[in-house]
Enzyme design. Structure first.
Site, mmCIF file in Angstrom:
data_model
loop_
_atom_site.group_PDB
_atom_site.id
_atom_site.type_symbol
_atom_site.label_atom_id
_atom_site.label_comp_id
_atom_site.label_asym_id
_atom_site.label_seq_id
_atom_site.Cartn_x
_atom_site.Cartn_y
_atom_site.Cartn_z
ATOM 1 N N ASP A 46 0.846 -1.200 0.000
ATOM 2 C CA ASP A 46 0.000 0.000 0.000
ATOM 3 C C ASP A 46 0.883 1.252 0.000
ATOM 4 O O ASP A 46 0.391 2.377 -0.104
ATOM 5 C CB ASP A 46 -1.008 0.001 1.155
ATOM 6 C CG ASP A 46 -0.351 0.008 2.518
ATOM 7 O OD1 ASP A 46 0.891 -0.106 2.592
ATOM 8 O OD2 ASP A 46 -1.081 0.123 3.530
ATOM 9 N N SER A 47 2.211 1.053 0.050
ATOM 10 C CA SER A 47 3.149 2.167 -0.170
ATOM 11 C C SER A 47 2.905 2.793 -1.539
ATOM 12 O O SER A 47 3.385 3.889 -1.822
ATOM 13 C CB SER A 47 4.595 1.683 -0.053
ATOM 14 O OG SER A 47 4.794 0.554 -0.861
ATOM 15 N N ASP A 85 -1.171 -6.277 -0.553
ATOM 16 C CA ASP A 85 -1.288 -5.648 0.766
ATOM 17 C C ASP A 85 -2.746 -5.295 1.025
ATOM 18 O O ASP A 85 -3.411 -4.733 0.149
ATOM 19 C CB ASP A 85 -0.467 -4.352 0.746
ATOM 20 C CG ASP A 85 0.316 -4.147 2.022
ATOM 21 O OD1 ASP A 85 0.156 -4.948 2.968
ATOM 22 O OD2 ASP A 85 1.112 -3.186 2.061
ATOM 23 N N LYS A 115 -1.055 -9.556 2.713
ATOM 24 C CA LYS A 115 -0.322 -9.110 3.902
ATOM 25 C C LYS A 115 -1.196 -8.120 4.658
ATOM 26 O O LYS A 115 -1.905 -7.333 4.033
ATOM 27 C CB LYS A 115 0.998 -8.435 3.503
ATOM 28 C CG LYS A 115 1.741 -7.835 4.702
ATOM 29 C CD LYS A 115 3.107 -7.322 4.327
ATOM 30 C CE LYS A 115 3.132 -5.900 3.801
ATOM 31 N NZ LYS A 115 2.544 -4.868 4.701
ATOM 32 N N GLU A 184 9.235 -4.343 10.427
ATOM 33 C CA GLU A 184 9.640 -3.039 9.888
ATOM 34 C C GLU A 184 10.157 -2.133 11.009
ATOM 35 O O GLU A 184 9.482 -1.954 12.039
ATOM 36 C CB GLU A 184 8.446 -2.372 9.172
ATOM 37 C CG GLU A 184 8.794 -0.998 8.612
ATOM 38 C CD GLU A 184 7.811 -0.471 7.575
ATOM 39 O OE1 GLU A 184 6.879 -1.189 7.183
ATOM 40 O OE2 GLU A 184 8.006 0.684 7.150
HETATM 41 O O1 KIV Z 1 3.533 -1.140 1.665
HETATM 42 C C1 KIV Z 1 4.697 -1.569 1.637
HETATM 43 O O2 KIV Z 1 5.462 -1.332 0.702
HETATM 44 C C2 KIV Z 1 5.143 -2.361 2.782
HETATM 45 C C3 KIV Z 1 6.601 -2.654 2.873
HETATM 46 C C4 KIV Z 1 7.336 -1.439 3.229
HETATM 47 C C5 KIV Z 1 6.877 -3.780 3.775
HETATM 48 O O3 KIV Z 1 4.350 -2.715 3.599
#
Ligand code: KIV
Length: 277
Positions: A46-47, A85, A115, A184
């Site tokens: 979700d980044s 995610d 995730k 993290e």
């Molecule tokens: O959203 C993401 O990219 C993440 C990673 C930083 C682990 O959760």
């Protein structure tokens, strides 16, 4: 074709002491390149809210955004495991909603696993998603969806109490059936201890070298996203400079009519064109 990287490959890698590689991907062509380079798993994180959509944090990302990007990534991948995610609020309201949203990432997004962030607070949701036969990865330490609770992007688990809570959550998640846990922004020695305690692999980001695998945001690792660079990021390329200089070269050449040249141009017989004047 190389053998697909699956949930069993995660377990085998931990057993054999082989590190697991993970990178984020949000689009077809990048996913294809990273897969070709041999990365084990691609996280549609979700980044993408920050990196792709320009938001300040991940909180505005929706399940529809995630499905859209998961689809693009899955189409580019032959070997790597694709992990979708679960965005903010897609697993916080009811257990039933959580299973449905996780299922959408698999069914509509083509992801192989999901995730989600959190430990004891989301354990009922994790159990229910696992029961629905959807592989789940946990995420502990700095969980960006809790940014407003943490009051910023800060290292987690430094006090005895905070460290104990992360260890307990990791054990809980393992018992609930997750097949790996992202750690993290936690101190290296805490991540080492957790990795030794767990039978399932840990994937670190800002958690030191003792985790069973590592994940980075691809745009950070390639030096493309420059709004903010956390301490744990190593830039393996400086595509930022490459992209700016290539773009400047294109603008200059097209303004001077050096582009398009003969090789980039389609031609027509002179007799035909003369008849059209
Ligand atoms: O959203 C993401 O990219 C993440 C990673 C930083 C682990 O959760």
């Amino acid at each position: 074709m190389a053998k697909k990287f699956t949930v069993s490959s995660f377990q085998k890698a931990k057993k054999d002491g082989n590190k697991i590689s993970m990178l984020t991907a949000y689009d077809y062509s990048t996913a294809k390149l990273l897969d070709e380079a041999g990365v084990d798993s691609l996280l549609v994180g979700d980044s993408l809210g920050m990196v792709m959509l320009g938001y300040e944090n991940t909180l505005q990302v929706t399940i529809e955004d995630m499905i859209h990007h998961c689809r693009a990534v899955s189409r580019g991948v032959k070997r790597a495991m694709v992990i979708g995610d679960m965005p903010f609020l897609s697993y916080h309201v009811t257990v039933e909603d959580s299973v449905r949203n996780a299922g959408r990432l698999i069914q509509e997004g083509g992801a192989h696993a999901v995730k989600l962030e959190g430990g004891s607070d989301v354990i009922d949701q994790v159990r229910a998603i696992v029961r629905a036969q959807i592989p789940v990865i946990g995420h502990l330490g700095l969980t960006p969806q809790s940014i407003n609770v943490f009051g910023g992007f800060k290292v987690q688990g430094k006090s005895e109490e905070a460290a104990r809570k992360i260890i307990e959550d990791a054990m809980l998640l393992q018992d609930a059936g997750v097949f790996a846990i992202v750690l993290e922004c936690v101190p290296e020695k805490l991540a080492k201890l957790i990795s030794e305690k767990l039978d399932i692999p840990t994937i670190g980001i800002g958690a030191g070298k003792y985790c069973d695998g590592q994940v980075l945001v691809t745009q950070d690792m390639l030096g493309m996203y420059t709004d903010f660079t956390p301490k744990f990021v190593k830039k393996y390329a400086n595509l930022n400079e490459e992209i700016i200089s290539a773009t400047k070269a294109y603008i200059n050449e097209m303004k001077e009519c050096a582009f398009p040249s003969k090789e980039h141009t389609f031609h027509i017989d002179d007799e035909v064109i003369e008849k059209l004047y």
